[in-house]
Scaffold this motif. Sequence first.
Motif, PDB file in Angstrom:
ATOM      1  N   VAL A  46       0.831  -1.204   0.000  1.00 38.24           N
ATOM      2  CA  VAL A  46       0.000   0.000   0.000  1.00 38.24           C
ATOM      3  C   VAL A  46       0.867   1.257   0.000  1.00 38.24           C
ATOM      4  CG1 VAL A  46      -1.644   1.323   1.365  1.00 38.24           C
ATOM      5  CG2 VAL A  46      -1.966  -1.128   1.079  1.00 38.24           C
ATOM      6  N   ILE A  47       1.942   1.250   0.808  1.00 37.55           N
ATOM      7  CA  ILE A  47       2.842   2.405   0.843  1.00 37.55           C
ATOM      8  C   ILE A  47       3.590   2.550  -0.483  1.00 37.55           C
ATOM      9  CG2 ILE A  47       4.884   3.375   1.992  1.00 37.55           C
ATOM     10  CD1 ILE A  47       3.915   2.045   4.558  1.00 37.55           C
ATOM     11  N   GLY A  48       3.791   1.430  -1.179  1.00 39.15           N
ATOM     12  CA  GLY A  48       4.494   1.481  -2.460  1.00 39.15           C
ATOM     13  C   GLY A  48       3.695   2.160  -3.555  1.00 39.15           C
ATOM     14  N   ILE A  49       2.370   2.255  -3.385  1.00 45.34           N
ATOM     15  CA  ILE A  49       1.537   2.887  -4.421  1.00 45.34           C
ATOM     16  C   ILE A  49       1.910   4.359  -4.621  1.00 45.34           C
ATOM     17  CG2 ILE A  49      -0.814   3.588  -5.020  1.00 45.34           C
ATOM     18  CD1 ILE A  49      -1.816   1.023  -3.760  1.00 45.34           C
ATOM     19  N   PRO A  50       1.909   5.197  -3.561  1.00 42.66           N
ATOM     20  CA  PRO A  50       2.279   6.615  -3.797  1.00 42.66           C
ATOM     21  C   PRO A  50       3.708   6.775  -4.280  1.00 42.66           C
ATOM     22  CG  PRO A  50       2.041   6.144  -1.435  1.00 42.66           C
ATOM     23  CD  PRO A  50       1.489   4.974  -2.156  1.00 42.66           C
ATOM     24  N   ASN A  51       4.638   5.939  -3.799  1.00 39.94           N
ATOM     25  CA  ASN A  51       6.014   6.020  -4.302  1.00 39.94           C
ATOM     26  C   ASN A  51       6.033   5.868  -5.824  1.00 39.94           C
ATOM     27  OD1 ASN A  51       6.807   6.229  -1.664  1.00 39.94           O
ATOM     28  ND2 ASN A  51       8.157   4.457  -1.675  1.00 39.94           N
ATOM     29  N   SER A  52       5.336   4.844  -6.318  1.00 46.18           N
ATOM     30  CA  SER A  52       5.318   4.575  -7.756  1.00 46.18           C
ATOM     31  C   SER A  52       4.645   5.713  -8.519  1.00 46.18           C
ATOM     32  CB  SER A  52       4.578   3.257  -8.017  1.00 46.18           C
ATOM     33  OG  SER A  52       5.202   2.188  -7.335  1.00 46.18           O
ATOM     34  N   ILE A  53       3.544   6.208  -7.966  1.00 51.24           N
ATOM     35  CA  ILE A  53       2.813   7.276  -8.651  1.00 51.24           C
ATOM     36  C   ILE A  53       3.646   8.557  -8.695  1.00 51.24           C
ATOM     37  CG2 ILE A  53       0.806   8.798  -8.478  1.00 51.24           C
ATOM     38  CD1 ILE A  53      -0.799   6.414  -7.483  1.00 51.24           C
ATOM     39  N   PHE A  54       4.288   8.919  -7.561  1.00 54.13           N
ATOM     40  CA  PHE A  54       5.129  10.121  -7.551  1.00 54.13           C
ATOM     41  C   PHE A  54       6.226  10.047  -8.607  1.00 54.13           C
ATOM     42  CE2 PHE A  54       4.216  10.791  -2.751  1.00 54.13           C
ATOM     43  CZ  PHE A  54       3.041  11.456  -3.066  1.00 54.13           C
ATOM     44  N   LEU A  55       6.931   8.927  -8.625  1.00 57.13           N
ATOM     45  CA  LEU A  55       8.074   8.785  -9.527  1.00 57.13           C
ATOM     46  C   LEU A  55       7.622   8.771 -10.985  1.00 57.13           C
ATOM     47  CD1 LEU A  55      10.083   6.095  -7.531  1.00 57.13           C
ATOM     48  CD2 LEU A  55      10.778   8.463  -7.904  1.00 57.13           C
ATOM     49  N   LEU A  56       6.601   7.983 -11.286  1.00 52.77           N
ATOM     50  CA  LEU A  56       6.194   7.841 -12.678  1.00 52.77           C
ATOM     51  C   LEU A  56       5.517   9.109 -13.190  1.00 52.77           C
ATOM     52  CD1 LEU A  56       6.362   5.791 -14.906  1.00 52.77           C
ATOM     53  CD2 LEU A  56       4.131   4.889 -14.226  1.00 52.77           C
ATOM     54  N   ASN A  57       4.758   9.754 -12.330  1.00 47.84           N
ATOM     55  CA  ASN A  57       4.079  10.989 -12.748  1.00 47.84           C
ATOM     56  C   ASN A  57       5.098  12.080 -13.078  1.00 47.84           C
ATOM     57  OD1 ASN A  57       1.383  12.317 -13.014  1.00 47.84           O
ATOM     58  ND2 ASN A  57       2.287  13.719 -11.529  1.00 47.84           N
ATOM     59  N   LYS A  58       6.131  12.227 -12.240  1.00 43.39           N
ATOM     60  CA  LYS A  58       7.175  13.226 -12.503  1.00 43.39           C
ATOM     61  C   LYS A  58       7.963  12.869 -13.759  1.00 43.39           C
ATOM     62  CE  LYS A  58       9.732  16.821 -11.616  1.00 43.39           C
ATOM     63  NZ  LYS A  58       9.187  18.189 -11.825  1.00 43.39           N
ATOM     64  N   TYR A  59       8.204  11.590 -13.959  1.00 43.39           N
ATOM     65  CA  TYR A  59       8.934  11.124 -15.147  1.00 43.39           C
ATOM     66  C   TYR A  59       8.150  11.493 -16.412  1.00 43.39           C
ATOM     67  CZ  TYR A  59      11.046   7.821 -18.450  1.00 43.39           C
ATOM     68  OH  TYR A  59      11.656   7.245 -19.545  1.00 43.39           O
ATOM     69  N   HIS A  60       6.855  11.290 -16.386  1.00 41.89           N
ATOM     70  CA  HIS A  60       6.035  11.625 -17.549  1.00 41.89           C
ATOM     71  C   HIS A  60       5.987  13.137 -17.773  1.00 41.89           C
ATOM     72  CE1 HIS A  60       3.580   7.603 -17.629  1.00 41.89           C
ATOM     73  NE2 HIS A  60       4.845   7.468 -17.999  1.00 41.89           N
ATOM     74  N   GLN A  61       5.938  13.904 -16.681  1.00 38.69           N
ATOM     75  CA  GLN A  61       5.934  15.367 -16.833  1.00 38.69           C
ATOM     76  C   GLN A  61       7.213  15.835 -17.520  1.00 38.69           C
ATOM     77  OE1 GLN A  61       5.374  16.896 -12.875  1.00 38.69           O
ATOM     78  NE2 GLN A  61       3.127  16.831 -12.994  1.00 38.69           N
ATOM     79  N   GLU A  62       8.351  15.295 -17.100  1.00 44.27           N
ATOM     80  CA  GLU A  62       9.632  15.697 -17.695  1.00 44.27           C
ATOM     81  C   GLU A  62       9.729  15.245 -19.142  1.00 44.27           C
ATOM     82  OE1 GLU A  62      11.975  17.606 -16.440  1.00 44.27           O
ATOM     83  OE2 GLU A  62      10.786  17.896 -14.616  1.00 44.27           O
ATOM     84  N   CYS A  63       9.221  14.038 -19.425  1.00 42.04           N
ATOM     85  CA  CYS A  63       9.255  13.550 -20.813  1.00 42.04           C
ATOM     86  C   CYS A  63       8.379  14.418 -21.717  1.00 42.04           C
ATOM     87  CB  CYS A  63       8.792  12.093 -20.875  1.00 42.04           C
ATOM     88  SG  CYS A  63       9.983  10.916 -20.189  1.00 42.04           S
ATOM     89  N   THR A  64       7.291  14.919 -21.175  1.00 41.39           N
ATOM     90  CA  THR A  64       6.415  15.801 -21.947  1.00 41.39           C
ATOM     91  C   THR A  64       7.115  17.117 -22.261  1.00 41.39           C
ATOM     92  OG1 THR A  64       4.458  14.849 -20.885  1.00 41.39           O
ATOM     93  CG2 THR A  64       4.180  16.974 -21.968  1.00 41.39           C
TER      94      THR A  64
END
Length: 589
Positions: free
Chosen positions: A267-285
């Motif tokens: 459950v704690i791993g969910i926000p970790n994954s979302i934070f990292l992947l969301n920022k990665y997509h923002q930078e790729c955009t």
Amino acid sequence: MGYRASKIELDYQMAQLLPQTDSAVIAYNNFKVLFGEDANLIVMGIKDSSILQLEQFNALYDLSNQLGEITVVKNGVEEKGAKSVFSLSKSFELTKKDSTKTLSVTKLFQTKPTSQEELDSILSKIHNISLYNDLLLKRTDSSLVTTIAVTLKNEFVNDKARIEFVHKLSAIGQDFTEKTGITIHYSGLPYIRTHLMAKVKSELSLFIGLAALVLAIILYIFFRSFKAVFTALIIVGISVIWVFGTMSLLGYEITILTGLIPPLIIVIGIPNSIFLLNKYHQECTKHGKKEKALERVIKKIGGVIFLTNLTTASGFATFIFTSTSILVQFGTVAALNIMGLFLISITVYPIILSFQKVPLPKHMQHLENQHLNNAIKWLVVQVLYHRKGIYISTVALVLFSIGGITLIKTSGNVVDDIPKHDIIYQDLLFFEQQYVGVLPFEIAIDTKEPNGVFKNSASTLYKMKKLENVLTRDSLYTPYFSKPTSVLDGIKYMYQVHRGGDSKYNILPPPMQLGQLKEYYSANSTQIGSSQNSYLDSTKQIARMSLKMANVNTTQIQVIEDSLRKQVDEIFEPSDYNVSFTGTSVVFL
């Protein structure tokens, strides 16, 4: 960590929340040193009058013998698991031999009865032995109830071998049911604990699987990418392995509490994954450069998830400063692995992303999600322009919550973790209806001097008789306690035999006649002596009264204990006696 995780074991003891320095735990441990385990009894109940028919009784005879022959493997050695088996077919009688001044023990059933007349003749003897009343033969309005009591050896009670023993016992009982059509009800703490641990083991896998499924669904709905889901599952999968590996390295076992840590990590791993992947997509955009995007992810988001994981780990780490071992273990393993999750997230996740292609536009559509953006804008407006409303709402919710806190009542039962519809719980209700209960409650009476139980004309025995009367006649105790068993039962039966066997003499004799029984009493050479030794310590200083208790909650047992303490202090002067209430039910409630 995977290798260490493969060595992890379940904890086969009851979860003990009290620290070892607590007075109740100290008294309980002292009791076990003197008398052994109190929670070592498995009871099998039969409610069927046909059990007194020859064919059915002989099946019961075979069942009792088979239970006594069950073998289990402990430390690589196969040995019998039962200390004793007591049932109708295992009953005995005492006979007096005036010539040798002894009481001899004789089995009532030397072999299987060959006729109904022979069986009925022996059963009539059992009816005349008050020791067996409402135990081996209890008649109800419509049927008859009898029990089989299987006492485990002390070394098997908290050992993995107990599970094998219970499974074999259940299989033998099932064979009996298929052969005779008679249903057997099972209970007793070893049986309950074995099935509870089996549930913990199966539900642990279920919790982990469900938590992983929820993670996968949330990530796929948000990112529309199986790669994102798979990558996140790798991270939490490694973390779960680390949880079990850490427990093994620290010498811990899986308990009801520590079994919650793997799904907690997921459950704690969910926000970790979302934070990292969301920022990665923002930078790729912004620029479409994978290496630059990963570098900024680690710089910008690394500090964020470090602080969030650190504060979460610190919260769980507070359990380390408690004096309860099960909470210390939970806090230690949770804190270490939450920080381990951060370490895996900030290193392994970016590495895996570096081997993947730059995400396609369809995978980054969540950044332009109109519903999400509108929700965020609404929150911004509330914060900037409706501060008073937020303050008032927050204060109102806090006050409402405080009101809810005042309604919380601390209450628990030994079998709290078993659903009401479960067969284990239903069988427990069967024994409560027939025998009040099966949970152990012990009263230890310390006379403070060797042989004190029999000194001063055995005055302690007569005080114990007064206490027995209170427990069996007072309406405050009768709904919750079974009739106590103690050294008094053996003495009453010996006196009955001494007076010719008439059941009216199944009483505690006057002091003068009590002295006459000493000529017939030999604790080292008779079975009745061995039985009484389980209710007296080796120095005859401490006597034990054993009761079986209903499945009461903590509030009820506290009321019962407080009332019983007053009664005990009136009977046993505190200056001369030290009377303690102990047993598994007391310590774990």
